[in-house]
Motif scaffolding. Structure first.
Motif, PDB file in Angstrom:
ATOM      1  N   VAL A 187      46.142 -10.689   0.143  1.00 16.14           N
ATOM      2  CA  VAL A 187      45.406 -11.561  -0.230  1.00 16.14           C
ATOM      3  C   VAL A 187      45.887 -12.686  -1.478  1.00 16.14           C
ATOM      4  O   VAL A 187      46.592 -12.155  -1.835  1.00 16.14           O
ATOM      5  N   VAL A 188      45.559 -14.268  -0.765  1.00 16.81           N
ATOM      6  CA  VAL A 188      45.943 -14.703  -1.254  1.00 16.81           C
ATOM      7  C   VAL A 188      44.713 -16.242  -2.308  1.00 16.81           C
ATOM      8  O   VAL A 188      43.596 -15.716  -1.880  1.00 16.81           O
ATOM      9  N   SER A 189      44.767 -16.284  -3.661  1.00 19.86           N
ATOM     10  CA  SER A 189      44.229 -16.672  -4.674  1.00 19.86           C
ATOM     11  C   SER A 189      44.853 -18.205  -4.599  1.00 19.86           C
ATOM     12  O   SER A 189      45.863 -18.491  -5.443  1.00 19.86           O
ATOM     13  N   ALA A 190      44.090 -18.873  -3.616  1.00 22.76           N
ATOM     14  CA  ALA A 190      44.241 -20.624  -3.839  1.00 22.76           C
ATOM     15  C   ALA A 190      43.716 -21.405  -4.009  1.00 22.76           C
ATOM     16  O   ALA A 190      42.443 -21.736  -3.175  1.00 22.76           O
ATOM     17  N   HIS A 191      43.133 -22.031  -5.191  1.00 23.05           N
ATOM     18  CA  HIS A 191      41.602 -23.275  -5.299  1.00 23.05           C
ATOM     19  C   HIS A 191      42.285 -24.696  -5.452  1.00 23.05           C
ATOM     20  O   HIS A 191      42.899 -24.747  -6.550  1.00 23.05           O
ATOM     21  N   ASP A 192      41.535 -24.883  -4.709  1.00 19.39           N
ATOM     22  CA  ASP A 192      41.365 -26.808  -5.744  1.00 19.39           C
ATOM     23  C   ASP A 192      40.015 -27.664  -4.544  1.00 19.39           C
ATOM     24  O   ASP A 192      39.480 -27.188  -3.757  1.00 19.39           O
ATOM     25  N   ARG A 196      40.242 -30.496  -4.270  1.00 19.68           N
ATOM     26  CA  ARG A 196      40.723 -31.658  -3.430  1.00 19.68           C
ATOM     27  C   ARG A 196      41.075 -31.211  -2.077  1.00 19.68           C
ATOM     28  O   ARG A 196      41.615 -29.755  -1.950  1.00 19.68           O
ATOM     29  N   MET A 197      40.108 -31.433  -1.388  1.00 16.29           N
ATOM     30  CA  MET A 197      40.484 -30.607   0.588  1.00 16.29           C
ATOM     31  C   MET A 197      41.896 -30.598   0.593  1.00 16.29           C
ATOM     32  O   MET A 197      42.171 -30.003   1.514  1.00 16.29           O
ATOM     33  N   HIS A 198      42.965 -32.142   0.523  1.00 15.01           N
ATOM     34  CA  HIS A 198      43.855 -32.088   1.276  1.00 15.01           C
ATOM     35  C   HIS A 198      44.635 -31.122   0.057  1.00 15.01           C
ATOM     36  O   HIS A 198      46.266 -31.004   0.700  1.00 15.01           O
ATOM     37  N   ILE A 199      44.028 -30.649  -1.200  1.00 18.01           N
ATOM     38  CA  ILE A 199      45.203 -30.149  -1.910  1.00 18.01           C
ATOM     39  C   ILE A 199      45.047 -28.812  -1.676  1.00 18.01           C
ATOM     40  O   ILE A 199      46.838 -27.892  -1.580  1.00 18.01           O
ATOM     41  N   GLU A 200      44.459 -28.254  -1.302  1.00 17.45           N
ATOM     42  CA  GLU A 200      43.542 -26.831  -0.925  1.00 17.45           C
ATOM     43  C   GLU A 200      44.383 -25.750   0.023  1.00 17.45           C
ATOM     44  O   GLU A 200      45.565 -24.766  -0.735  1.00 17.45           O
ATOM     45  N   PRO A 201      44.274 -25.769   0.980  1.00 17.72           N
ATOM     46  CA  PRO A 201      45.687 -25.794   1.759  1.00 17.72           C
ATOM     47  C   PRO A 201      47.420 -25.543   1.450  1.00 17.72           C
ATOM     48  O   PRO A 201      48.031 -24.855   1.953  1.00 17.72           O
ATOM     49  N   LEU A 202      47.773 -26.729   0.464  1.00 18.57           N
ATOM     50  CA  LEU A 202      49.305 -27.008   0.556  1.00 18.57           C
ATOM     51  C   LEU A 202      48.586 -25.648  -0.678  1.00 18.57           C
ATOM     52  O   LEU A 202      50.111 -24.898  -0.530  1.00 18.57           O
ATOM     53  N   LEU A 203      47.996 -25.267  -1.591  1.00 18.26           N
ATOM     54  CA  LEU A 203      47.998 -23.842  -2.395  1.00 18.26           C
ATOM     55  C   LEU A 203      48.353 -23.300  -2.034  1.00 18.26           C
ATOM     56  O   LEU A 203      48.898 -22.218  -2.231  1.00 18.26           O
ATOM     57  N   TYR A 204      47.519 -22.960  -0.792  1.00 21.64           N
ATOM     58  CA  TYR A 204      47.171 -21.137   0.010  1.00 21.64           C
ATOM     59  C   TYR A 204      48.670 -21.235   0.591  1.00 21.64           C
ATOM     60  O   TYR A 204      49.214 -20.093   0.329  1.00 21.64           O
ATOM     61  N   GLN A 205      48.970 -22.244   1.290  1.00 22.11           N
ATOM     62  CA  GLN A 205      50.648 -21.943   1.981  1.00 22.11           C
ATOM     63  C   GLN A 205      51.368 -22.004   1.180  1.00 22.11           C
ATOM     64  O   GLN A 205      52.652 -20.463   1.548  1.00 22.11           O
ATOM     65  N   SER A 206      52.164 -22.175  -0.298  1.00 24.73           N
ATOM     66  CA  SER A 206      52.987 -22.490  -1.338  1.00 24.73           C
ATOM     67  C   SER A 206      52.636 -20.711  -2.032  1.00 24.73           C
ATOM     68  O   SER A 206      53.495 -19.779  -2.214  1.00 24.73           O
TER      69      SER A 206
END
Length: 281
Positions: free
Chosen positions: A228-233, A235-245
């Protein structure tokens, strides 16, 4: 686990009222010391008992215990941070943006690490290492991470079956054997086709590992083990980047564990050398 990290990591599995409390605390952590449980409840338009139950659900004795813990965490995290960041933000106009993105990624990776305990990671690595075949699938954007991880497994000499088409994967799964592993990548875990493939894989006595966000979703219900991955923001353009990282960091950890087994480093070096020879003119 630090209280704010715990709140962020558990937020996706909270009820609507609990998420309102969580969001208020996360957004106003530095002000929480000024709020009693009754004042917090009044500010959110909820009952005082909801605040108390929220605190206890997180593992605290009550709201005062939660408030004290958050206050300590804020004091530790804010001390001297501004002074440390100022010199680099003056170096280049992009420095502040880069530092914020770096901090957000580090936070997402830490949250993800904390909600995937070492014994779970070890169990998944062991299942992959002992599998006759490892089936890997991810659709759309999830297919990028799935394909990259499947390639890494292949380089280690692990027999890997990778597809980005659910129809092709359903056909391949029909030949799965007990002990085989299916890795299913789906950020939100809602694709019906992937749930059907997971169910079919179970019928073949294989082990299903889902890779999704830290939310309650249909795909996790079919999995034997869930990454499971926890990544929240916001900003719609930032959240996918956090998830991928955060996801990449998690997969890299499993890859490193697999490299330590048997003669896999030798296989990795040999396969990379063969690939290099193919690419040379």
């Amino acid at each position: 686990m630090p209280p704010l990290l715990k709140i962020r990591s558990e937020r996706d599995q909270m009820s609507a009222i609990e998420r309102r409390i969580a969001d208020f605390i996360l957004d106003n952590a530095h002000l929480l010391r000024d709020y009693s449980s009754q004042q917090l409840a009044s500010a959110l338009g909820i009952s005082q008992s909801s605040v108390v139950k929220f605190s206890q659900k997180l593992g605290f004795k009550g709201y005062p215990d939660l408030k004290y813990s958050v206050g300590e965490a804020v004091a530790r995290n804010t001390g001297g941070e501004e002074d440390r960041r100022q010199p680099s933000t003056a170096d280049h106009p992009h420095a502040a943006l880069a530092e914020d993105l770096w901090r957000q990624k580090a936070q997402a990776e830490e949250e993800t690490r904390l909600i995937n305990p070492p014994d779970k990671i070890d169990a998944i690595a062991a299942a992959i290492a002992g599998a006759g075949r490892v089936f890997v699938i991810g659709l759309d954007e999830d297919g990028v991470a799935a394909r990259a991880f499947a390639l890494k497994l292949s380089l280690l000499g692990i027999l890997t079956v990778h597809h980005f088409d659910p129809v092709l994967m359903a056909t391949s799964v029909s030949a799965a054997n007990p002990g085989d592993v299916l890795l299913v990548f789906s950020e939100h875990g809602n694709q019906v086709a992937l749930s059907q493939i997971s169910r079919q894989f179970h019928e073949r006595k294989g082990k299903v590992v889902s890779v999704t966000r830290h939310t309650a979703n249909p795909l996790r219900a079919y999995a034997d083990v869930s990454l499971v991955v926890s990544a929240h923001d916001e900003r719609m353009h930032i959240e996918p980047l956090l998830y991928q990282s955060a996801l990449q960091h998690l997969l890299d950890l499993i890859f490193v564990l697999l490299c330590e087994g048997d003669d896999r480093m030798a296989r990795l070096d040999a396969n990379r050398e063969r690939i290099q020879l193919m690419l040379e003119p």
